[in-house]
Design a protein around this motif. Sequence first.
Motif, PDB file in Angstrom:
ATOM      1  N   ARG A 141      -3.533   4.105  -1.706  1.00 55.26           N
ATOM      2  CA  ARG A 141      -3.763   3.315  -2.908  1.00 55.26           C
ATOM      3  C   ARG A 141      -2.965   2.026  -2.812  1.00 55.26           C
ATOM      4  O   ARG A 141      -2.092   1.886  -1.974  1.00 55.26           O
ATOM      5  CB  ARG A 141      -3.428   4.093  -4.165  1.00 55.26           C
ATOM      6  CG  ARG A 141      -1.980   4.445  -4.339  1.00 55.26           C
ATOM      7  CD  ARG A 141      -1.836   5.304  -5.580  1.00 55.26           C
ATOM      8  NE  ARG A 141      -0.438   5.495  -5.898  1.00 55.26           N
ATOM      9  CZ  ARG A 141      -0.019   6.180  -6.924  1.00 55.26           C
ATOM     10  NH1 ARG A 141      -0.876   6.745  -7.735  1.00 55.26           N
ATOM     11  NH2 ARG A 141       1.266   6.307  -7.171  1.00 55.26           N
ATOM     12  N   PRO A 157      -8.729   5.615   3.490  1.00 55.07           N
ATOM     13  CA  PRO A 157      -9.283   5.706   2.133  1.00 55.07           C
ATOM     14  C   PRO A 157      -8.447   6.550   1.172  1.00 55.07           C
ATOM     15  O   PRO A 157      -8.606   6.431  -0.033  1.00 55.07           O
ATOM     16  CB  PRO A 157     -10.657   6.349   2.331  1.00 55.07           C
ATOM     17  CG  PRO A 157     -10.944   6.266   3.771  1.00 55.07           C
ATOM     18  CD  PRO A 157      -9.658   6.106   4.486  1.00 55.07           C
ATOM     19  N   PRO A 174     -12.315   1.453   4.427  1.00 56.88           N
ATOM     20  CA  PRO A 174     -12.128   0.007   4.579  1.00 56.88           C
ATOM     21  C   PRO A 174     -13.228  -0.596   5.461  1.00 56.88           C
ATOM     22  O   PRO A 174     -13.663   0.020   6.426  1.00 56.88           O
ATOM     23  CB  PRO A 174     -10.765  -0.108   5.262  1.00 56.88           C
ATOM     24  CG  PRO A 174     -10.075   1.176   4.957  1.00 56.88           C
ATOM     25  CD  PRO A 174     -11.155   2.206   4.863  1.00 56.88           C
ATOM     26  N   ILE A 184      -8.160   3.338  -3.414  1.00 55.03           N
ATOM     27  CA  ILE A 184      -9.197   2.901  -2.491  1.00 55.03           C
ATOM     28  C   ILE A 184     -10.319   3.937  -2.579  1.00 55.03           C
ATOM     29  O   ILE A 184     -10.080   5.129  -2.403  1.00 55.03           O
ATOM     30  CB  ILE A 184      -8.653   2.785  -1.051  1.00 55.03           C
ATOM     31  CG1 ILE A 184      -7.514   1.758  -1.001  1.00 55.03           C
ATOM     32  CG2 ILE A 184      -9.769   2.406  -0.083  1.00 55.03           C
ATOM     33  CD1 ILE A 184      -6.817   1.668   0.337  1.00 55.03           C
ATOM     34  N   LYS A 221     -12.223  -5.851  -5.509  1.00 51.92           N
ATOM     35  CA  LYS A 221     -12.393  -6.046  -4.067  1.00 51.92           C
ATOM     36  C   LYS A 221     -11.113  -6.699  -3.576  1.00 51.92           C
ATOM     37  O   LYS A 221     -10.656  -7.690  -4.142  1.00 51.92           O
ATOM     38  CB  LYS A 221     -13.571  -6.965  -3.761  1.00 51.92           C
ATOM     39  CG  LYS A 221     -14.905  -6.412  -4.145  1.00 51.92           C
ATOM     40  CD  LYS A 221     -15.484  -5.614  -3.029  1.00 51.92           C
ATOM     41  CE  LYS A 221     -16.910  -5.215  -3.413  1.00 51.92           C
ATOM     42  NZ  LYS A 221     -17.429  -4.211  -2.546  1.00 51.92           N
ATOM     43  N   MET A 273       0.828  -1.163   0.000  1.00 46.64           N
ATOM     44  CA  MET A 273       0.000   0.000   0.000  1.00 46.64           C
ATOM     45  C   MET A 273       0.880   1.235   0.000  1.00 46.64           C
ATOM     46  O   MET A 273       1.951   1.235   0.581  1.00 46.64           O
ATOM     47  CB  MET A 273      -0.881   0.016   1.224  1.00 46.64           C
ATOM     48  CG  MET A 273      -2.192  -0.633   0.984  1.00 46.64           C
ATOM     49  SD  MET A 273      -3.202  -0.485   2.408  1.00 46.64           S
ATOM     50  CE  MET A 273      -3.363  -2.198   2.734  1.00 46.64           C
ATOM     51  N   LEU A 314      -9.865  -6.842   6.497  1.00 49.25           N
ATOM     52  CA  LEU A 314     -10.404  -5.618   5.942  1.00 49.25           C
ATOM     53  C   LEU A 314     -10.725  -5.863   4.477  1.00 49.25           C
ATOM     54  O   LEU A 314      -9.952  -6.496   3.773  1.00 49.25           O
ATOM     55  CB  LEU A 314      -9.382  -4.470   6.014  1.00 49.25           C
ATOM     56  CG  LEU A 314      -9.143  -3.806   7.344  1.00 49.25           C
ATOM     57  CD1 LEU A 314      -8.095  -2.705   7.169  1.00 49.25           C
ATOM     58  CD2 LEU A 314     -10.406  -3.243   7.936  1.00 49.25           C
ATOM     59  N   GLU A 315     -11.868  -5.341   4.031  1.00 51.81           N
ATOM     60  CA  GLU A 315     -12.225  -5.414   2.628  1.00 51.81           C
ATOM     61  C   GLU A 315     -12.095  -3.999   2.042  1.00 51.81           C
ATOM     62  O   GLU A 315     -12.657  -3.054   2.579  1.00 51.81           O
ATOM     63  CB  GLU A 315     -13.652  -5.917   2.453  1.00 51.81           C
ATOM     64  CG  GLU A 315     -14.037  -6.059   0.994  1.00 51.81           C
ATOM     65  CD  GLU A 315     -15.438  -6.588   0.835  1.00 51.81           C
ATOM     66  OE1 GLU A 315     -15.604  -7.803   0.713  1.00 51.81           O
ATOM     67  OE2 GLU A 315     -16.364  -5.753   0.873  1.00 51.81           O
ATOM     68  N   LEU A 316     -11.326  -3.893   0.968  1.00 50.89           N
ATOM     69  CA  LEU A 316     -11.102  -2.619   0.308  1.00 50.89           C
ATOM     70  C   LEU A 316     -11.782  -2.639  -1.054  1.00 50.89           C
ATOM     71  O   LEU A 316     -11.600  -3.582  -1.830  1.00 50.89           O
ATOM     72  CB  LEU A 316      -9.606  -2.373   0.107  1.00 50.89           C
ATOM     73  CG  LEU A 316      -8.707  -2.536   1.338  1.00 50.89           C
ATOM     74  CD1 LEU A 316      -7.253  -2.389   0.934  1.00 50.89           C
ATOM     75  CD2 LEU A 316      -9.085  -1.562   2.420  1.00 50.89           C
ATOM     76  N   THR A 317     -12.576  -1.632  -1.332  1.00 49.83           N
ATOM     77  CA  THR A 317     -13.158  -1.460  -2.663  1.00 49.83           C
ATOM     78  C   THR A 317     -12.278  -0.471  -3.394  1.00 49.83           C
ATOM     79  O   THR A 317     -12.037   0.630  -2.909  1.00 49.83           O
ATOM     80  CB  THR A 317     -14.595  -0.947  -2.577  1.00 49.83           C
ATOM     81  OG1 THR A 317     -15.356  -1.861  -1.780  1.00 49.83           O
ATOM     82  CG2 THR A 317     -15.221  -0.821  -3.950  1.00 49.83           C
ATOM     83  N   CYS A 318     -11.787  -0.884  -4.570  1.00 47.69           N
ATOM     84  CA  CYS A 318     -10.819  -0.067  -5.298  1.00 47.69           C
ATOM     85  C   CYS A 318     -11.212   0.076  -6.758  1.00 47.69           C
ATOM     86  O   CYS A 318     -11.965  -0.731  -7.290  1.00 47.69           O
ATOM     87  CB  CYS A 318      -9.433  -0.720  -5.240  1.00 47.69           C
ATOM     88  SG  CYS A 318      -8.819  -0.947  -3.574  1.00 47.69           S
ATOM     89  N   VAL A 345      -4.940   1.627   7.748  1.00 46.64           N
ATOM     90  CA  VAL A 345      -5.371   1.731   6.349  1.00 46.64           C
ATOM     91  C   VAL A 345      -6.415   2.837   6.244  1.00 46.64           C
ATOM     92  O   VAL A 345      -7.401   2.842   6.991  1.00 46.64           O
ATOM     93  CB  VAL A 345      -5.946   0.400   5.833  1.00 46.64           C
ATOM     94  CG1 VAL A 345      -6.436   0.540   4.402  1.00 46.64           C
ATOM     95  CG2 VAL A 345      -4.905  -0.696   5.935  1.00 46.64           C
TER      96      VAL A 345
END
Length: 97
Positions: free
Chosen positions: A65, A62, A79, A75, A51, A1, A89-93, A60
């Motif tokens: 990246r 938002p 998270p 991101i 995802k 990251m 943690l689930e990251l939507t990117c 982490v």
Amino acid sequence: MQQLHQPNSYGEVEESDNTWVNHVTVWADVKFLQGRELFQASQVHNEVTAKILIRYRKDVEPNMRVRYLNRTLDIVSPPINVNEQNRYLELTCKEVI
């Protein structure tokens, strides 16, 4: 990251200083959404959305990246602490093009 360059003494990142620094390297399960899923999620066809699942970390944010292989992903939402268990943690990117 990765995150933007470290802030100055006032806590600001200079507008002209657009450099990114590595923050941490972590294990990740990256899943790029299929076309149908992308349509349902955001109704945008010209973006690649992913995802990403990582082990839980408190640091982490938002505005960070993700570098995955030769791709750069921003991101796009806070998270998600999966099941509020502090395990993943689930990251939507979305991919930076």
